[in-house]
Design an enzyme around this catalytic site. Structure first.
Site, mmCIF file in Angstrom:
data_model
loop_
_atom_site.group_PDB
_atom_site.id
_atom_site.type_symbol
_atom_site.label_atom_id
_atom_site.label_comp_id
_atom_site.label_asym_id
_atom_site.label_seq_id
_atom_site.Cartn_x
_atom_site.Cartn_y
_atom_site.Cartn_z
ATOM 1 N N GLU A 105 3.379 -1.826 13.693
ATOM 2 C CA GLU A 105 2.207 -1.417 14.477
ATOM 3 C C GLU A 105 2.300 0.047 14.914
ATOM 4 O O GLU A 105 1.280 0.754 14.945
ATOM 5 C CB GLU A 105 2.044 -2.320 15.696
ATOM 6 C CG GLU A 105 1.522 -3.713 15.378
ATOM 7 C CD GLU A 105 2.578 -4.618 14.773
ATOM 8 O OE1 GLU A 105 2.221 -5.602 14.099
ATOM 9 O OE2 GLU A 105 3.789 -4.339 14.980
ATOM 10 N N HIS B 87 -0.280 -14.938 19.783
ATOM 11 C CA HIS B 87 -1.550 -14.627 19.117
ATOM 12 C C HIS B 87 -2.750 -15.007 19.975
ATOM 13 O O HIS B 87 -3.799 -15.381 19.449
ATOM 14 C CB HIS B 87 -1.633 -15.363 17.766
ATOM 15 C CG HIS B 87 -0.542 -15.026 16.813
ATOM 16 N ND1 HIS B 87 0.684 -15.665 16.829
ATOM 17 C CD2 HIS B 87 -0.466 -14.091 15.834
ATOM 18 C CE1 HIS B 87 1.457 -15.160 15.887
ATOM 19 N NE2 HIS B 87 0.787 -14.200 15.268
#
Length: 353
Positions: free
Chosen positions: A53, A121
């Site tokens: 990321e 998530h």
């Protein structure tokens, strides 16, 4: 009628064909998958990155400083937290260079609960995004808004967050709210732009002719008019607020529901004018309740509209817990659901000073 994922895909296609979008990238964003939610299938400028990321955000900044309009995807917003320092760097570029350097980048990331994603998530990112000055922030609740807001992000000369509610990705447009130019038949659209299962090596999308739609930042939408209280929401909880308001009308309670659509800038005049009429304000979202963006709106409501209020304004938000549990009961208890939204609206409407 398109789903939100299909609307995002159509906007990306329009952007790469007509608005100088040079790169869409992230983990599994390119062929053959086209993203974990298939939002980038068929996009010519989409390519895959490593599982990194910080690398994605760093590349997005570098491309933008080189003049390349780009969309970097963080596959789930839960994994954006280790990039905060880089995001802050992106947000301050134009300010710190006195306008000499623009950063035309968009960070697209799915947010929130609703897919049983458990602790890694299911986070929200909206409050964190509002703590990073320099970014504009969009969060749609309908496919058409997703289309128009994403295009506004991409053409903006400076960094934007495009936060996509995971629970709404497969929700279709309501009649009259379609993306202009899309075929009216769901199956026809799917055949045109949804990649087939199996071998996709020779598949090519057939894009409908959709026009440019740029939904302005800072322009909310009143999705339901009412006289008794004002409900301000966005993203996943917006449809819950609309449904709760429709149900409460059977009890004689008429709630006005506002879809904020963008968190920075945001449409304070619309909120202010509505609360002045109704005298009551409820702010609803699914991020954790401490340091919640709704707290900022509540504080401003008290400071500027105190003498207009008939009841204390309220916030209904996610529980302040480290994560959202995998079990259905745990997820339901962690973030606002239709019954809790309806109860909060009812209690506020009946509150007597």
């Amino acid at each position: 009628m398109s789903t939100m994922v299909q609307a995002i895909r159509m906007a990306l296609h329009v952007a790469e064909e007509r608005h100088d979008l040079t790169d869409v990238f992230g983990e599994d964003v390119g062929p053959p998958l086209g993203g974990a939610f298939t939002a980038t299938q068929g996009i010519k400028c989409a390519w895959n990155t490593p599982l990194d990321e910080r690398g994605i955000v760093g590349a997005s900044i570098g491309l933008a400083l080189a003049g390349c309009r780009n969309v970097g995807e963080i596959q789930f917003c839960d994994y954006a937290y280790n990039t905060i320092d880089l995001l802050k760097l992106a947000g301050l570029q134009t300010w710190s260079t006195n306008g000499d350097w623009n950063v035309p980048m968009t960070i697209l990331t799915p947010v929130g609960a609703g897919i049983r994603g458990s602790i890694y998530h299911s986070h929200s990112f909206d409050a964190t995004a509002t703590h990073i000055p320099g970014f504009k922030i969009a969060i749609p609740s309908t496919p058409r808004d997703a289309y128009g807001l994403l295009l506004s992000c991409i053409v903006d000369p400076n960094p934007c967050f495009f936060l996509v509610p995971k629970a709404l990705m497969r929700v279709r447009s309501l009649p009259g709210e379609e993306v202009p130019g899309e075929p009216g038949d769901d199956r026809a659209l799917s055949k045109m732009i949804d990649a087939p299962l199996g071998d996709r090596a020779k598949w090519q999308p057939q894009w409908p002719d959709t026009p440019d739609i740029f939904i302005p930042f800072g322009e909310a939408r009143t999705v339901r008019s009412g006289r008794d209280l004002t409900v301000v929401s966005y993203g996943r909880t917006l449809p819950l607020c609309k449904k709760a308001a429709d149900e409460l009308s059977q009890e004689g309670i008429e709630a006005e529901v506002i879809d904020l659509r963008t968190l920075h800038p945001y449409d304070w005049p619309r909120i202010r004018d509505s609360v002045k009429r109704t005298g009551r304000a409820l702010f609803v979202n699914e991020d954790t309740e401490i340091s919640n963006f709704g707290e900022h709106l509540l504080r401003r409501t008290v400071e500027e509209l105190f003498y207009e209020l008939s009841a204390p304004p309220r916030l209904l938000a996610g529980a302040f817990v480290p994560g959202v549990g995998l079990a259905d009961s745990l997820e339901m208890a962690s973030v606002p659901q239709l019954p809790s939204v309806r109860d909060a609206m009812r209690q506020l409407a009946h509150h007597q000073a």
